[in-house]
Design a protein around this motif. Sequence first.
Motif, PDB file in Angstrom:
ATOM      1  N   MET A   1      33.192  81.067  32.994  1.00  0.00           N
ATOM      2  CA  MET A   1      34.301  81.763  33.647  1.00  0.00           C
ATOM      3  C   MET A   1      35.515  80.837  33.730  1.00  0.00           C
ATOM      4  O   MET A   1      35.380  79.646  34.017  1.00  0.00           O
ATOM      5  CB  MET A   1      33.891  82.196  35.064  1.00  0.00           C
ATOM      6  CG  MET A   1      34.983  82.933  35.825  1.00  0.00           C
ATOM      7  SD  MET A   1      34.510  83.297  37.525  1.00  0.00           S
ATOM      8  CE  MET A   1      33.123  84.398  37.242  1.00  0.00           C
ATOM      9  N   GLN A   2      36.686  81.396  33.481  1.00  0.00           N
ATOM     10  CA  GLN A   2      37.909  80.623  33.587  1.00  0.00           C
ATOM     11  C   GLN A   2      38.104  80.139  35.024  1.00  0.00           C
ATOM     12  O   GLN A   2      37.807  80.846  35.985  1.00  0.00           O
ATOM     13  CB  GLN A   2      39.108  81.473  33.171  1.00  0.00           C
ATOM     14  CG  GLN A   2      40.450  80.763  33.309  1.00  0.00           C
ATOM     15  CD  GLN A   2      41.604  81.672  32.957  1.00  0.00           C
ATOM     16  OE1 GLN A   2      41.411  82.760  32.408  1.00  0.00           O
ATOM     17  NE2 GLN A   2      42.815  81.242  33.275  1.00  0.00           N
ATOM     18  N   LYS A   3      38.628  78.903  35.168  1.00  0.00           N
ATOM     19  CA  LYS A   3      38.899  78.360  36.488  1.00  0.00           C
ATOM     20  C   LYS A   3      40.404  78.306  36.733  1.00  0.00           C
ATOM     21  O   LYS A   3      41.175  77.993  35.825  1.00  0.00           O
ATOM     22  CB  LYS A   3      38.292  76.963  36.641  1.00  0.00           C
ATOM     23  CG  LYS A   3      36.763  76.978  36.616  1.00  0.00           C
ATOM     24  CD  LYS A   3      36.190  75.638  36.999  1.00  0.00           C
ATOM     25  CE  LYS A   3      34.662  75.711  37.058  1.00  0.00           C
ATOM     26  NZ  LYS A   3      34.082  74.411  37.508  1.00  0.00           N
ATOM     27  N   THR A   4      40.795  78.628  37.950  1.00  0.00           N
ATOM     28  CA  THR A   4      42.194  78.580  38.350  1.00  0.00           C
ATOM     29  C   THR A   4      42.322  77.607  39.507  1.00  0.00           C
ATOM     30  O   THR A   4      41.763  77.834  40.591  1.00  0.00           O
ATOM     31  CB  THR A   4      42.699  79.970  38.786  1.00  0.00           C
ATOM     32  OG1 THR A   4      42.614  80.874  37.671  1.00  0.00           O
ATOM     33  CG2 THR A   4      44.135  79.895  39.263  1.00  0.00           C
TER      34      THR A   4
ATOM     35  N   GLU B   1      41.136  90.580  34.471  1.00  0.00           N
ATOM     36  CA  GLU B   1      40.304  89.394  34.316  1.00  0.00           C
ATOM     37  C   GLU B   1      39.840  88.844  35.670  1.00  0.00           C
ATOM     38  O   GLU B   1      40.385  89.165  36.724  1.00  0.00           O
ATOM     39  CB  GLU B   1      41.061  88.312  33.540  1.00  0.00           C
ATOM     40  CG  GLU B   1      42.262  87.728  34.270  1.00  0.00           C
ATOM     41  CD  GLU B   1      43.560  88.462  34.002  1.00  0.00           C
ATOM     42  OE1 GLU B   1      44.616  87.810  34.129  1.00  0.00           O
ATOM     43  OE2 GLU B   1      43.525  89.680  33.702  1.00  0.00           O
ATOM     44  N   VAL B   2      38.827  87.990  35.603  1.00  0.00           N
ATOM     45  CA  VAL B   2      38.249  87.345  36.772  1.00  0.00           C
ATOM     46  C   VAL B   2      38.278  85.836  36.547  1.00  0.00           C
ATOM     47  O   VAL B   2      38.023  85.361  35.439  1.00  0.00           O
ATOM     48  CB  VAL B   2      36.802  87.818  37.018  1.00  0.00           C
ATOM     49  CG1 VAL B   2      36.196  87.101  38.233  1.00  0.00           C
ATOM     50  CG2 VAL B   2      36.745  89.325  37.198  1.00  0.00           C
ATOM     51  N   ALA B   3      38.599  85.082  37.601  1.00  0.00           N
ATOM     52  CA  ALA B   3      38.611  83.624  37.501  1.00  0.00           C
ATOM     53  C   ALA B   3      37.962  83.031  38.744  1.00  0.00           C
ATOM     54  O   ALA B   3      37.745  83.730  39.745  1.00  0.00           O
ATOM     55  CB  ALA B   3      40.038  83.101  37.356  1.00  0.00           C
ATOM     56  N   GLU B   4      37.651  81.749  38.687  1.00  0.00           N
ATOM     57  CA  GLU B   4      37.113  81.027  39.837  1.00  0.00           C
ATOM     58  C   GLU B   4      38.198  80.135  40.405  1.00  0.00           C
ATOM     59  O   GLU B   4      38.804  79.332  39.687  1.00  0.00           O
ATOM     60  CB  GLU B   4      35.905  80.176  39.440  1.00  0.00           C
ATOM     61  CG  GLU B   4      35.306  79.407  40.611  1.00  0.00           C
ATOM     62  CD  GLU B   4      34.153  78.516  40.202  1.00  0.00           C
ATOM     63  OE1 GLU B   4      33.676  77.738  41.041  1.00  0.00           O
ATOM     64  OE2 GLU B   4      33.745  78.598  39.023  1.00  0.00           O
ATOM     65  N   LEU B   5      38.460  80.275  41.698  1.00  0.00           N
ATOM     66  CA  LEU B   5      39.476  79.465  42.363  1.00  0.00           C
ATOM     67  C   LEU B   5      38.871  78.122  42.759  1.00  0.00           C
ATOM     68  O   LEU B   5      37.763  78.060  43.297  1.00  0.00           O
ATOM     69  CB  LEU B   5      39.992  80.195  43.599  1.00  0.00           C
ATOM     70  CG  LEU B   5      41.288  79.687  44.225  1.00  0.00           C
ATOM     71  CD1 LEU B   5      42.443  79.854  43.255  1.00  0.00           C
ATOM     72  CD2 LEU B   5      41.579  80.437  45.522  1.00  0.00           C
ATOM     73  N   THR B   6      39.600  77.033  42.490  1.00  0.00           N
ATOM     74  CA  THR B   6      39.107  75.692  42.801  1.00  0.00           C
ATOM     75  C   THR B   6      40.158  74.908  43.569  1.00  0.00           C
ATOM     76  O   THR B   6      41.320  75.302  43.684  1.00  0.00           O
ATOM     77  CB  THR B   6      38.758  74.915  41.527  1.00  0.00           C
ATOM     78  OG1 THR B   6      39.975  74.529  40.850  1.00  0.00           O
ATOM     79  CG2 THR B   6      37.890  75.734  40.579  1.00  0.00           C
TER      80      THR B   6
END
Length: 285
Positions: A1-4, A244-249
């Motif tokens: 999964m893409q990370k943001t 789209e879906v991303a993971e917040l970091t």
Amino acid sequence: MQKTALEPYARLPRAHHGRHVLAATVDDFGVAHWLLADGASRPGGGPDPYHAVVVSVGDGGVEVTELDAVHARWPLLDRLPDGGFVLASARARGADEQRQVQVFDALGRQTWSFGVGDAVEHLLVDATGDLWVGHFDENPAGIRRWSATGERRWTSGSVPGAGWIMDCYALNVAGSVAWACPYTDFPLLEIRPGEPVRVRANSLRGARGLAVHADRVAFVGGYREDRDRVRFGALTETTVEPAEVAELTRPDGGSLGRRRIVCRGGRAYVLEEPSTEWAVFDIGG
């Protein structure tokens, strides 16, 4: 999964790190504020009333405002456009209700107090100085707008097509416009004073924050494994279309811990414990 990754935004000056953070927010003009006291608010001890300070960090530097005779327990905080502050207790029952909300002028002197009802989840001040209050499910009053002198100006009541507004999970206030995503049906509500509420059907569930810019929305957080998710959507006239879906970091790419989220327009501000540094996620930049 893409990370943001979040971007660093504002830091509480180190000289104030020895005090207890009671509340924190980012106002409609982008200034970060921390409500600090020497001891924890009740329950857990502490006098009633107590002395507190607000430390404000913005482009103009650092400001400190002294507040005396503060009563708020589990407080929420925001700044008024005239430089004053509003504090509200999340819980208010019996005799405490009439002093639940305290309004202070720019010099830290109390000018008003009133009640807005128990179980406050969100308190956000708009650019006109009105207070938007969202309640959680122990008081299913939904979403209400108040003047800074305690006049109730709007209530969500029964919004056609929105289902039962039992718990205001996510609230965003920018300018004079509010956006909300409430339990139980999780519609996206666009609330403009003087206009009918626009209701968009939404299949995304459980978000604790939302950012809106033009025809794009981002829902931040969710249930269990979705607590660090950012789920994007496109706005149509009547729906939110999932994208789209991303993971917040964290800014350094690490996983987030316990946090607070404040949403203003296209920005979601995140304050991770120990509550000394704000970071931001911006879908409008």
